[in-house]
Enzyme design. Structure first.
Site, short mmCIF file in Angstrom:
data_model
loop_
_atom_site.label_atom_id
_atom_site.label_comp_id
_atom_site.label_asym_id
_atom_site.label_seq_id
_atom_site.Cartn_x
_atom_site.Cartn_y
_atom_site.Cartn_z
N LYS A 2 -3.83 -5.74 -8.80
CA LYS A 2 -4.59 -5.20 -7.66
C LYS A 2 -5.77 -4.45 -8.25
CE LYS A 2 -4.49 -2.22 -3.58
NZ LYS A 2 -3.75 -1.22 -2.78
N THR A 11 -0.56 3.67 -1.64
CA THR A 11 -1.35 4.86 -1.33
C THR A 11 -1.53 5.00 0.18
OG1 THR A 11 -2.57 4.57 -3.39
CG2 THR A 11 -3.54 6.04 -1.75
N THR A 12 -1.79 3.87 0.85
CA THR A 12 -1.98 3.88 2.30
C THR A 12 -0.72 4.33 3.02
OG1 THR A 12 -3.51 2.04 2.00
CG2 THR A 12 -2.79 2.48 4.24
N ARG A 20 -8.71 7.32 -8.18
CA ARG A 20 -7.60 8.17 -7.73
C ARG A 20 -6.73 8.65 -8.87
NH1 ARG A 20 -5.98 8.62 -2.15
NH2 ARG A 20 -7.09 7.18 -0.80
N ILE A 36 -4.97 -6.87 -1.10
CA ILE A 36 -3.99 -5.93 -0.54
C ILE A 36 -4.84 -4.97 0.29
CG2 ILE A 36 -2.26 -4.17 -1.00
CD1 ILE A 36 -1.49 -5.69 -3.51
N TYR A 92 -2.87 11.68 -13.03
CA TYR A 92 -2.94 13.08 -13.47
C TYR A 92 -2.67 13.27 -14.95
CZ TYR A 92 -2.76 18.10 -13.78
OH TYR A 92 -3.01 19.38 -14.15
N TYR A 106 -1.70 -1.83 -10.66
CA TYR A 106 -2.66 -1.39 -9.64
C TYR A 106 -3.65 -0.46 -10.33
CZ TYR A 106 -4.23 1.08 -5.36
OH TYR A 106 -4.97 1.64 -4.34
#
Length: 345
Positions: A166, A46-47, A142, A211, A109, A137
């Site tokens: 994660k 994501t980062t 999100r 992470i 989504y 993850y």
């Protein structure tokens, strides 16, 4: 057995001013991370702005991260998707690039149930790539969905290559259940910088690392904090945790912004604040890709206040940036000229 203990940096993907990937800048960031003792690198999480990279760019960033790291630390490829087929193709590409570990974010989504995430997403990939380590993850804030500790445990007990997660639920009870169901041979990595210390010292969770986002800016400090906890030196770890707390506060920046119709909450999410700070500090960064944009001035003031607090109270946290990128941190943090164009008017 290979372990993910320690700090893996969720790499920022630097962009040029035209919003194309800055591969030279990526190389410099990777060299900086490795010089500062990082254990691993996550490419295109994501980062790393994975939602706005094309799959061609996505794959190239993963290839280049592996190439630039050059076996000096391990590389994890972010290959998750809301399409299992895309995730399979991305995982195959990572394997072809010589990477043996992938991060699979919960499908966003379209919102599959936990059972569907297990049966229709993680399981097919774990089965097709038995020689690759699969790290689910879990970040419901999100994705709008969540792999449960129960289904994670089923995966772990059925597939030897699913032995790490994660964890970014922010839910302590969820993490306790994960440890309880998955057992002692399972690794829990923090996905929230501000919770890393707490979930590592919690005897019911016993996370073994993180992470991290903030390790883009302070890799040595975050790595040292984690290793002090692993070594049982909680006094030293606590000192670093307290020194880093202002930076942990800026992963997400919340402000109230005025409009002609009343104030509204503005939530500047990762990587916007950290990427903005890296620009200020003179590190390769560049803009975020749309629909991410810029901080408001109030948001920028929060970033500056927290970073200045670290610089003034614990300058050793940021000194590696000054040394590696040859910048004057005081000038970068207090000279308004370095803030031009970083906020909305």
């Amino acid at each position: 057995m290979f372990t993910f203990n320690g700090c893996t940096t969720a790499l920022i993907t630097p962009m040029n001013t035209n919003q194309q990937v800055d591969y030279e800048g990526l190389h410099r960031l990777i060299d900086f991370q490795i010089q500062e003792g990082i254990n691993g690198l996550l490419a295109v999480g994501t980062t790393g702005e994975s939602p706005t990279l094309s799959w061609e760019e996505h794959s190239k960033v993963i290839e280049k991260t592996r190439e630039y790291a050059n076996d000096r630390c391990f590389t994890i490829a972010g290959t998750g998707s809301n399409s299992t087929q895309e995730a399979i193709e991305g995982t195959q590409h990572a394997k072809n690039a010589g990477i043996n570990t992938v991060l699979l974010v919960d499908p966003y989504y379209n919102g599959p149930s936990s059972i569907e995430i297990r049966k229709e997403y993680i399981e097919p990939i774990a089965k097709q790539f038995p020689d690759m380590q699969i790290i689910p993850y879990i970040i419901p804030g999100r994705t709008g969905t969540q792999l449960s500790p129960q289904d994670l445990a089923i995966l772990h007990h059925q597939y030897p290559n699913v032995r790490c997660v994660k964890e970014a639920t922010g839910d302590i009870e969820n993490m306790i259940l994960t440890r309880q169901f998955c057992g002692e041979d399972f690794e829990i990595l923090s996905g929230d910088d501000d919770k890393t210390y707490d979930i590592m010292i919690n005897p019911l969770i016993k996370a073994t690392g993180a992470i991290s986002v903030i390790s883009n800016i302070a890799p040595r400090a975050v790595t040292d904090m984690i290793h002090y906890v692993l070594d049982g030196n909680l006094a030293a770890a606590t000192i670093i945790q307290q020194a880093l707390q202002p930076l942990f506060n800026i992963v997400t920046v919340k402000t109230q912004e005025p409009t002609p119709y009343g104030s509204v909450m503005c939530k500047a999410r990762n990587p916007l604040a950290c990427k903005t700070l890296m620009n200020i500090l003179g590190m390769p960064s560049g803009p975020c890709r749309q629909p991410l944009g810029k901080l408001t001035r109030a948001g920028l003031d929060i970033v500056l206040a927290n970073t200045r607090k670290v610089y003034e109270a614990n300058p050793q946290v940021l000194e590696p940036i000054a040394d590696y990128f040859n910048v004057d941190l005081k000038d970068r943090l207090y000279n308004e000229n370095h803030l031009t164009g970083l906020t909305y008017a």
